[in-house]
Motif scaffolding. Structure first.
Motif, short mmCIF file in Angstrom:
data_model
loop_
_atom_site.label_atom_id
_atom_site.label_comp_id
_atom_site.label_asym_id
_atom_site.label_seq_id
_atom_site.Cartn_x
_atom_site.Cartn_y
_atom_site.Cartn_z
N GLY A 123 0.79 -1.23 -0.09
CA GLY A 123 -0.11 0.04 -0.18
C GLY A 123 0.76 1.38 0.06
N GLN A 124 2.22 0.90 0.06
CA GLN A 124 2.89 2.39 -0.19
C GLN A 124 2.84 3.08 -1.33
OE1 GLN A 124 7.19 2.70 0.81
NE2 GLN A 124 6.86 1.20 2.54
N PRO A 125 3.01 4.27 -1.56
CA PRO A 125 2.70 5.03 -2.86
C PRO A 125 4.10 4.53 -3.76
CG PRO A 125 2.41 6.72 -0.95
CD PRO A 125 2.94 5.25 -0.45
N ASP A 126 3.76 4.40 -5.20
CA ASP A 126 4.94 3.76 -5.83
C ASP A 126 6.18 4.84 -5.79
OD1 ASP A 126 2.94 2.16 -6.52
OD2 ASP A 126 3.22 2.81 -8.76
N ALA A 127 6.09 6.06 -5.60
CA ALA A 127 7.09 6.92 -5.80
C ALA A 127 8.08 6.78 -4.43
CB ALA A 127 6.83 8.50 -5.82
N HIS A 128 7.50 6.46 -3.39
CA HIS A 128 7.94 6.33 -2.05
C HIS A 128 8.71 4.99 -2.03
CE1 HIS A 128 8.01 5.42 2.31
NE2 HIS A 128 8.40 6.78 2.24
N ALA A 129 7.90 4.26 -2.50
CA ALA A 129 8.77 2.83 -2.61
C ALA A 129 9.85 2.63 -3.38
CB ALA A 129 7.57 1.59 -3.03
N ARG A 130 9.81 3.18 -4.44
CA ARG A 130 11.01 3.40 -5.27
C ARG A 130 12.12 4.18 -4.90
NH1 ARG A 130 6.67 3.70 -10.27
NH2 ARG A 130 7.06 1.63 -11.03
N ALA A 131 11.81 5.30 -4.19
CA ALA A 131 12.71 5.95 -3.62
C ALA A 131 13.59 5.16 -2.65
CB ALA A 131 12.02 7.26 -2.87
N ARG A 132 12.93 4.50 -1.71
CA ARG A 132 13.11 3.61 -0.67
C ARG A 132 14.29 2.66 -1.28
NH1 ARG A 132 15.37 1.83 4.05
NH2 ARG A 132 14.82 -0.32 4.49
N ALA A 133 13.57 2.07 -2.36
CA ALA A 133 14.34 0.83 -3.12
C ALA A 133 15.70 1.49 -3.50
CB ALA A 133 13.79 0.29 -4.44
N LEU A 134 15.80 2.77 -4.11
CA LEU A 134 17.25 3.26 -4.64
C LEU A 134 18.07 3.42 -3.45
CD1 LEU A 134 17.84 3.68 -7.49
CD2 LEU A 134 17.18 6.10 -6.94
N GLU A 135 17.32 3.92 -2.31
CA GLU A 135 18.18 3.97 -1.23
C GLU A 135 19.08 2.92 -0.61
OE1 GLU A 135 17.16 4.41 3.40
OE2 GLU A 135 16.01 5.62 2.38
N LEU A 136 18.24 1.62 -0.90
CA LEU A 136 18.76 0.52 -0.43
C LEU A 136 19.59 -0.37 -1.49
CD1 LEU A 136 15.60 -1.53 0.86
CD2 LEU A 136 17.68 -1.10 2.22
N LEU A 137 19.50 0.08 -2.64
CA LEU A 137 20.20 -0.28 -3.94
C LEU A 137 21.63 0.46 -3.59
CD1 LEU A 137 17.84 -0.41 -6.89
CD2 LEU A 137 19.05 -2.48 -5.66
N GLN A 138 21.69 1.68 -3.38
CA GLN A 138 22.96 2.33 -3.04
C GLN A 138 23.34 1.85 -1.95
OE1 GLN A 138 21.23 6.18 -2.66
NE2 GLN A 138 21.37 6.64 -4.94
N ALA A 139 22.93 1.44 -0.77
CA ALA A 139 23.59 0.85 0.41
C ALA A 139 24.30 -0.50 -0.16
CB ALA A 139 22.69 0.39 1.74
N LEU A 140 23.92 -1.07 -1.10
CA LEU A 140 24.26 -2.16 -1.37
C LEU A 140 24.97 -2.20 -2.87
CD1 LEU A 140 20.93 -4.16 -0.68
CD2 LEU A 140 23.14 -4.86 0.39
N ASP A 141 25.39 -1.02 -3.14
CA ASP A 141 26.58 -0.72 -4.17
C ASP A 141 25.77 -1.41 -5.44
OD1 ASP A 141 28.57 0.53 -4.23
OD2 ASP A 141 29.77 -1.03 -3.59
#
Ligand code: ADP
Ligand code: MG
Length: 241
Positions: A123-141
């Motif tokens: 139920g998270q808004p798409d933009a919010h979920a994608r921003a969080r995904a990008l943050e994790l992808l950054q953390a994981l290089d």
């Protein structure tokens, strides 16, 4: 905060038993298991085939129902002689991240959407979920692969994306079943370094089921399971930095 309160915010298993079947054919897969994992801790679970490792993960993941005992996840009792949470689907989705031996990424979604999918479904808004995904992808290089399809990634990159996916809903708990089995030594140790970093950064309690000799020296603490009973052991806690 005393130790017990801190411990209960991670994973706490008390007197957990699981019997499959009844009568003469009954199998006692878990016998009075006690285990605790603090937030920020990565603990190993090792033991021979048939010792009860998968059964324990299935109980914690609300995939099978224990026969007896108590389980606390993220500071809340989820099972105490019966499920305390009615919506087990929501429990699995919101509180537990799963990492498997194979990454199981969705082939027609790009890397970002593979990570963002569960939060969107929750139920998270798409933009919010994608921003969080990008943050994790950054953390994981692996942020440079954000728009790639899984088939365009190396095995190591795919496994890092699957770890990002497991963290996407900020679960208090991650259950990893043989996450390094197909990887060479260097990549296996890299996955363990990432799991340890993520545990600290997000205060996640992580259990890694493994018989991978390459990563066993990395655990500070281990549970050895034999015939459904766990013995806690000190590990070497090999530095990963
Ligand atoms: P491990 O993952 O350590 O190999 P399991 O948890 O899969 O061990 O199995 C523990 C014991 O429970 C074994 O004796 C196994 O045969 C038995 N077992 C596992 N799943 C089932 C099931 N669905 N029905 C009956 N017995 C089972
Ligand atoms: Mg198993």
């Amino acid at each position: 905060m005393d130790t017990r309160t801190r411990t209960e915010a991670g994973i706490l298993i008390e007197g957990l038993s699981k019997r499959y079947g009844t009568g003469a054919s009954a199998v006692d897969a878990l016998k009075d298991v006690n285990m605790r994992v603090a937030p920020g801790e990565v603990v190993g679970l090792i033991g021979p085939s048939g010792s009860g490792k998968t059964t324990l993960l299935k109980c914690l993941g609300a995939i099978t129902t224990p026969t007896r005992g108590r389980m606390t996840l993220g500071g809340e009792v989820i099972f105490d002689q019966g499920w305390k949470i009615r919506d087990l689907t929501a429990l699995r989705r919101d509180r537990i991240g799963f990492v498997f031996q194979a990454p199981y990424l969705i082939p027609f979604l790009d890397v970002t959407d593979n990570v963002a999918l569960l939060p969107m479904l929750a139920g998270q808004p798409d933009a919010h979920a994608r921003a969080r995904a990008l943050e994790l992808l950054q953390a994981l290089d692996v942020a440079h692969r954000a728009k790639a399809l899984p088939s365009e990634l190396s095995g190591g990159e795919q496994q890092r994306v699957s770890i990002a996916r497991a963290l996407a809903n900020r679960p208090p708990v991650i259950l990893a079943d043989e996450p390094t089995a197909p990887l060479d030594s260097e990549r296996a140790l890299a996955v363990m370094r990432i799991l340890n970093q993520m545990a600290l950064q997000y205060q996640t309690a992580i259990i890694v089921v493994t018989h991978d000799e390459k990563i066993i020296p990395t655990f500070k603490r281990l549970y050895n399971i034999r015939d459904g009973q766990t013995i806690e052991e000190a590990g070497r806690g090999l530095a990963l930095a």
